[in-house]
Design an enzyme around this catalytic site. Structure first.
Site, PDB file in Angstrom:
ATOM      1  N   GLU A   1      -4.777  -8.601  -2.566  1.00 53.55           N
ATOM      2  CA  GLU A   1      -4.705  -8.704  -1.138  1.00 53.55           C
ATOM      3  C   GLU A   1      -3.781  -7.785  -0.417  1.00 53.55           C
ATOM      4  O   GLU A   1      -2.998  -7.246  -0.869  1.00 53.55           O
ATOM      5  CB  GLU A   1      -4.294 -10.052  -0.510  1.00 53.55           C
ATOM      6  CG  GLU A   1      -4.502 -10.426   1.023  1.00 53.55           C
ATOM      7  CD  GLU A   1      -3.117 -10.036   1.699  1.00 53.55           C
ATOM      8  OE1 GLU A   1      -3.089  -9.887   2.990  1.00 53.55           O
ATOM      9  OE2 GLU A   1      -2.042  -9.430   1.097  1.00 53.55           O
TER      10      GLU A   1
ATOM     11  N   ARG B   1      -6.993 -11.834  12.357  1.00 52.84           N
ATOM     12  CA  ARG B   1      -6.026 -11.286  11.190  1.00 52.84           C
ATOM     13  C   ARG B   1      -7.103 -10.818  10.001  1.00 52.84           C
ATOM     14  O   ARG B   1      -7.233 -11.499   9.248  1.00 52.84           O
ATOM     15  CB  ARG B   1      -4.915 -12.096  10.744  1.00 52.84           C
ATOM     16  CG  ARG B   1      -4.263 -11.623   9.667  1.00 52.84           C
ATOM     17  CD  ARG B   1      -3.112 -12.493   9.011  1.00 52.84           C
ATOM     18  NE  ARG B   1      -1.928 -12.094   8.530  1.00 52.84           N
ATOM     19  CZ  ARG B   1      -0.927 -11.479   8.872  1.00 52.84           C
ATOM     20  NH1 ARG B   1      -0.862 -11.654  10.187  1.00 52.84           N
ATOM     21  NH2 ARG B   1      -0.073 -11.094   8.236  1.00 52.84           N
TER      22      ARG B   1
ATOM     23  N   CYS C   1       0.685  -1.226  -0.063  1.00 52.98           N
ATOM     24  CA  CYS C   1      -0.112   0.177   0.124  1.00 52.98           C
ATOM     25  C   CYS C   1       1.008   1.259  -0.025  1.00 52.98           C
ATOM     26  O   CYS C   1       1.844   1.340   1.039  1.00 52.98           O
ATOM     27  CB  CYS C   1      -0.974   0.097   1.209  1.00 52.98           C
ATOM     28  SG  CYS C   1      -2.064   1.563   1.440  1.00 52.98           S
TER      29      CYS C   1
END
Length: 386
Positions: A170, A213, A123
């Site tokens: 993901e 998670r 990211c």
């Protein structure tokens, strides 16, 4: 661990290797190692090619958690890419091939054709200044203008060039709120501009492993191939009963994983200070009959987010093998790097059984869509025959 060999090179070969090492900012040893691995990769036959029901590529591959997931769904990996040399070592040890390096230097057209693109992309901040300026001038912008300079751009250019049937991306849960939501907005706009029907969900790995998670998953299907409105549901099938921490703990752990008196005192004082200030920061003691906090890449520093209580001793951190189990890796997965690197690698990885479930959903949906195309083609040919 590594072993040493001595090789003799002709002067011309040595000089060429020296020039290559300087140009690529690499050591002679790394250059030779890379050359040997590339030779092995080229010589290795493609195994189980007939048995594979689909192909996929593994981008930002890490240590291959996504690869394991999609192989379990019947796929064959035809290309992988990962820049970290320690992750490359683990990947090679377990899959017999080393991922290609810097993805920003890879020609997208050189990547083999594939059915599914898989990527756990990092990211990064997206600059919208240029986009805003073009919008104010009434000019169109595309994904290249919006994402240039980020690693997500490399995902987009590969999608555009190779047009796989589907993709799975993901990332951390906070991707949706990153940069006040602008990052996620640009990602979704870019994928839609590439003519993919996109679906997202935030899923928690604790249904498969004893770890809280949460990760965001982004799945897309090619509208140019399948048309508009391609319904997809993240209808996962979690384990029942849910796994517990005691299921992944080793019977005994080396004393080196027990916290020193100094570190344990520091963590207790640190937690007490933040508790007094009304903050929730502090160490996390994982209950044996419960689940743990999220394993992070910083676990190697002190292990404070997941500690295991010990009778008559200070608590201990998880062993690397326990971290592997906490992410759903089987015990035959080879750990060939130092504890520090292993902690980083498993902290950055994915919950393998969760991703395997999602992989099966994607593959089943592709089969349904392919069947509909085939059925429509048969109907068209039948009509033409009349």
């Amino acid at each position: 661990m590594s072993k040493q060999i001595h090789i003799r090179l002709d002067n011309a070969v040595y000089e060429a290797l020296s020039e290559y090492s300087v140009e690529n900012n690499a050591t002679m040893q790394d250059s030779i190692s890379t050359a040997v691995i590339q030779f092995i990769n080229r010589q290795k036959p493609i195994l189980n090619q007939e048995k594979a029901s689909f192909t996929f590529i593994d981008l930002f591959a890490g240590i291959g958690g996504m690869r394991l997931a999609f192989e379990s769904a019947g796929g064959r990996c035809v290309y992988s890419n990962e820049w970290n040399k320690y992750s490359q070592q683990t990947y090679f040890a377990n899959f017999g091939e080393q991922p290609e390096g810097d993805i920003t230097k890879v020609d997208e057209n050189s990547i083999p054709d594939h059915d599914v693109l898989v990527a756990g992309f990092p990211c990064q901040p997206f600059s919208i200044a240029g986009v805003s300026k073009k919008n104010s001038l009434g000019r169109e912008t595309g994904f290249q203008d919006k994402t240039q300079g980020t690693l997500f751009f490399d995902v987009c250019r590969i999608l555009k060039a190779k047009r796989p049937k589907a993709f799975l991306l993901e990332n951390v849960k906070n991707l949706k709120s990153h940069d006040k939501g602008r990052t996620f907005k640009i990602i979704m706009e870019s994928l839609n501009e590439l003519k993919y029907d996109v679906y997202t969900a935030i899923l928690d790995g604790q249904s498969y492993v004893p770890q809280h998670r949460e990760r965001i998953l982004i799945v897309g299907f090619d509208k140019e191939r399948y048309g508009e409105s391609l319904p997809f549901s993240f209808d996962i099938n979690p384990k029942n009963p849910k796994p517990l921490m005691k299921d992944i703990l080793e019977k005994s752990a080396d004393d080196k994983y027990t916290l020193s008196d100094k570190l344990w005192l520091y963590l207790q004082n640190y937690a007490a200070k933040h508790k007094a200030a009304g903050n929730g920061f502090g160490y996390g003691m994982a209950e044996r009959n419960g689940i743990s906090r999220t394993l992070s890449a910083r676990y190697y520093k002190d292990g404070s987010e997941i500690l295991i209580e010990q009778k008559g001793k200070n608590p201990r951190r998880l062993t690397p093998r326990e971290c592997a189990r906490l992410q759903g890796f089987s015990d035959d997965f080879k750990i060939v790097v130092s504890d520090t690197q292993a902690y980083k690698q498993f902290g950055n990885s994915v919950v393998v059984p969760l991703m395997a479930d999602v992989a099966r959903l994607i593959v089943n949906r592709i089969r349904e869509l392919d069947y509909m195309i085939e059925l429509n083609e048969h109907e068209r040919m039948a009509c033409d025959g009349r």
